[in-house]
Write an enzyme that holds these catalytic residues in place. Structure first.
Site, short mmCIF file in Angstrom:
data_model
loop_
_atom_site.label_atom_id
_atom_site.label_comp_id
_atom_site.label_asym_id
_atom_site.label_seq_id
_atom_site.Cartn_x
_atom_site.Cartn_y
_atom_site.Cartn_z
N ASN A 156 16.41 49.93 63.77
CA ASN A 156 17.51 50.22 62.48
C ASN A 156 17.04 51.04 60.99
O ASN A 156 17.71 51.74 60.69
CB ASN A 156 16.80 48.46 61.47
CG ASN A 156 16.03 48.39 61.08
OD1 ASN A 156 14.78 48.72 62.06
ND2 ASN A 156 15.91 47.67 59.94
N LYS A 179 7.96 55.57 71.47
CA LYS A 179 9.46 54.99 72.16
C LYS A 179 10.46 54.49 71.33
O LYS A 179 10.15 53.43 70.79
CB LYS A 179 8.79 54.34 73.45
CG LYS A 179 10.14 54.11 73.96
CD LYS A 179 10.45 52.46 74.80
CE LYS A 179 10.71 51.89 74.08
NZ LYS A 179 12.34 51.66 73.50
N PRO A 180 11.06 55.74 70.88
CA PRO A 180 12.34 55.11 70.33
C PRO A 180 13.19 53.28 70.15
O PRO A 180 12.89 53.81 71.56
CB PRO A 180 13.01 56.41 69.27
CG PRO A 180 11.84 57.01 69.92
CD PRO A 180 11.61 56.96 71.24
N PRO A 182 16.49 52.76 71.99
CA PRO A 182 17.58 53.73 72.55
C PRO A 182 18.80 53.38 72.33
O PRO A 182 20.41 53.43 71.98
CB PRO A 182 17.63 52.38 73.92
CG PRO A 182 17.25 51.32 73.92
CD PRO A 182 15.39 50.97 72.93
N GLY A 230 9.54 45.72 65.59
CA GLY A 230 11.24 44.63 66.05
C GLY A 230 11.06 43.73 66.63
O GLY A 230 10.58 43.00 65.99
N GLU A 252 5.15 44.56 63.59
CA GLU A 252 5.56 43.79 62.72
C GLU A 252 7.53 43.83 62.69
O GLU A 252 8.29 44.39 63.90
CB GLU A 252 6.17 45.12 61.77
CG GLU A 252 4.88 46.18 60.76
CD GLU A 252 4.65 45.16 59.99
OE1 GLU A 252 5.31 43.71 59.61
OE2 GLU A 252 2.99 45.76 59.08
N LEU A 253 7.34 42.37 62.66
CA LEU A 253 8.48 41.43 63.12
C LEU A 253 9.69 41.08 62.12
O LEU A 253 10.12 41.70 61.61
CB LEU A 253 7.81 40.30 64.32
CG LEU A 253 6.90 41.00 64.83
CD1 LEU A 253 5.80 39.67 65.68
CD2 LEU A 253 6.89 42.17 65.97
N CYS A 288 14.90 44.40 58.07
CA CYS A 288 13.57 43.38 58.31
C CYS A 288 13.04 43.21 56.99
O CYS A 288 12.92 41.56 56.79
CB CYS A 288 12.12 44.36 58.92
SG CYS A 288 11.71 44.58 57.92
N GLU A 390 17.12 34.93 61.88
CA GLU A 390 17.71 36.44 61.16
C GLU A 390 18.72 36.83 61.70
O GLU A 390 18.82 36.75 62.74
CB GLU A 390 16.32 37.10 61.81
CG GLU A 390 16.71 38.46 61.17
CD GLU A 390 15.36 39.28 61.97
OE1 GLU A 390 15.22 39.59 63.29
OE2 GLU A 390 14.56 40.04 60.99
#
Ligand code: NAD
Length: 496
Positions: A156, A179-180, A182, A230, A252-253, A288, A390
């Site tokens: 995001n 690792k970004p 996909p 994520g 961070e969720l 988020c 969410e």
């Protein structure tokens, strides 16, 4: 790392130990406004390549950790200048691969640079060792680097949520494997490439892929810290995967942030009404810390809904991210679009009223892309999935409440506790805010408008572990090392 294949198509390679690494297979990243258009290609990093990246980071750590903080800050500042110089190019790529409007993509770079600048300014004092002379001798507290950081980011805010990890990790003397996601790998790789060009080989490495590469990053014994942003469900896999080697973690969720409008809120305040609309629909609701459920005191509920619809219809213009009139673009990916649609349809089946919001600027584009018309959902039960889950998309439920105790309970019974907002007379709002279980509570504003990079950001409960931003967001990339120098060997409670 990124090669301009032709005018429009970007090819990204993995970046390991200062080199682009060819991969056997690649995946295409489509444009969410027109899924038949390929924006670029990115590799599927193999397990062997992921191990190579981790080992390169582990090798580089030995010398990188010896560098001075001043040297690191100089390199980071040069990287910031290079990002600034390339801003338009990056923003263009980000909009195309993500679907966020240009102003929003610029906003992401703005926040990223603001944080990187803050980290450079703050690093020396945040990492300054403390020396205390006391009656028992001397104690030194130093903030030592942890080692190899696996940084895993979501789709995001792919650039902001990568740089939020890269800058403090490197300034604190760690090396990194990024690792970004996909779903938005290209612009994040481009920015990582720019930063890497200012640092020695092996200090920043970039791999691509999804859970399979993620598993290597979260189990490999050379990785000593995981910095993950994520979903909460993914974090549960990561915690299990990392348990074998007990890694340090910042998680961070997800969030299900509530906006609470007290009786004292003035529904005729047009700026405030626009602000809550933006706080629900910026980045098509895929943030988020956006307000995802709205509770309004029953005494102002009907008028609030009326004014909300007026404000939403004025601000929301759904269209091409490259059209300056557009305020809301498509959803980033089909999976997310279908998930949000499913929640809205479920609410409708349960008897809720769904009100479409805003104006569609280009119907043809809307029909071909992953667009969703923003919706307001009224008449839900407080425990309906659209209220307690969410949604992470352009829909929002608005519910009435009768008293503060009730709404505080509704807020706090969530498994999440990322951010919240309270709107109304300042002292009433602060008094309610103090009772909310959330990492950040904003008063008379919400979402990114209330973000302050000088202060720690993170969540209560299943919204995360640890904090990013602020001095704490730098120290989180360190081990606290205490060196004790006692004056005497006498121990008061042990006989000689
Ligand atoms: P996600 O959890 O699906 O993916 C995040 C990253 O984890 C991706 O790079 C993905 O490839 C990787 N991944 C997936 N499975 C993995 C595994 N088993 N091991 C290691 N890595 C793995 O999240 P998403 O859909 O990309 O992002 C949306 C979520 O992120 C939302 O829940 C949102 O609230 C949350 N988010 C939180 C914050 C915050 O600061 N708290 C900020 C932005 C987004």
């Amino acid at each position: 790392m990124t090669i301009q294949a032709d005018q429009e198509t970007i090819i990204v390679e993995a970046f390991i130990n200062g080199q682009n690494v060819k991969s056997l297979s690649q995946l295409a990243k489509e444009n969410p406004t027109n899924p038949t258009e390929i924006v670029g290609y990115f590799p599927v990093t193999t397990k062997e390549q992921a191990v190579e990246a981790i080992e390169a980071a582990a090798g580089a750590f030995k010398t990188w950790k010896q560098t001075s903080i001043d040297e690191r800050i100089i390199m980071m500042r040069k990287a910031i200048e290079k990002i600034r110089a390339a801003e338009n190019e990056i923003v263009h790529l980000l909009s195309r691969e993500h679907g966020k409007p240009l102003y929003d993509a610029h906003g992401e770079i703005y926040v990223s640079l603001m944080w990187m600048e803050f980290a450079c300014n703050e690093a020396k004092s945040a990492l300054q060792e403390e020396i205390k002379e006391h009656e028992n001798g001397k104690t030194i507290l130093s903030y030592d680097p942890i080692g190899v950081v696996a940084a895993i980011s979501p789709w995001n805010y792919p650039i902001a949520l990568s740089t939020i990890k890269i800058a403090p990790a490197l300034l604190a003397g760690n090396t990194i494997v990024l690792k970004p996601s996909p779903y938005a790998p290209l612009a994040a790789a481009k920015v990582a490439e720019i930063i890497a060009s200012e640092f020695p080989a092996g200090v920043i490495n970039v791999v691509h892929g999804d859970a399979d590469v993620g598993v290597e990053l979260t189990t490999n014994p050379h990785v000593t810290k995981i910095a993950f942003t994520g979903g909460t469900a993914t974090a549960k896999h990561i915690i299990k995967a990392a348990s074998e080697t007990i890694k340090d973690m910042t998680l961070e969720l997800g969030g299900n942030d509530a906006a609470i409008f007290l009786e004292s809120f003035d529904v005729h305040d047009e700026r405030a009404m626009r602000r809550i609309v933006i706080s629900n629909f910026l980045t098509a609701g895929q943030i988020c810390m956006i307000a995802k459920r709205v509770y309004v005191h029953r005494s102002i509920y009907d008028e609030f809904v009326e004014k909300y619809i007026e404000a939403a219809n004025r601000w929301i213009r759904i269209g091409d991210p490259f059209d300056s009139n557009t305020t809301v673009g498509p959803v980033n990916n089909l999976k997310q679009k279908n998930y949000v649609l499913g929640l809205v349809e479920d609410a409708q089946k349960r008897g809720a009223k769904v009100i479409p919001l805003g104006q569609i600027l280009d119907q043809k584009l809307f029909d071909q892309g992953y667009y969703l018309q923003p919706t307001l959902v009224l008449g839900c039960d407080v425990h309906d999935p659209i209220v307690v889950e969410e949604q992470f998309g352009p829909t929002v439920p608005i519910l009435p409440f009768d008293d503060e105790e009730q709404v505080i309970n509704l807020h706090n019974e969530s498994i999440y506790g990322l951010t919240s907002s309270v709107w109304g007379k300042e002292e009433d709002a602060i008094s309610v805010a103090r009772q909310l279980e959330a990492g950040t509570t904003m008063i008379n504003t919400a979402a990114v408008q209330g973000l302050d990079v000088r202060f720690p950001f993170g969540g209560f409960k299943q919204s995360g572990i640890g904090r990013e931003y602020g001095a704490e967001g730098i120290r989180t990339y360190t081990e606290k090392h205490v060196i004790n120098v006692p004056k005497t060997l006498d121990l008061p409670y042990i006989p000689e």
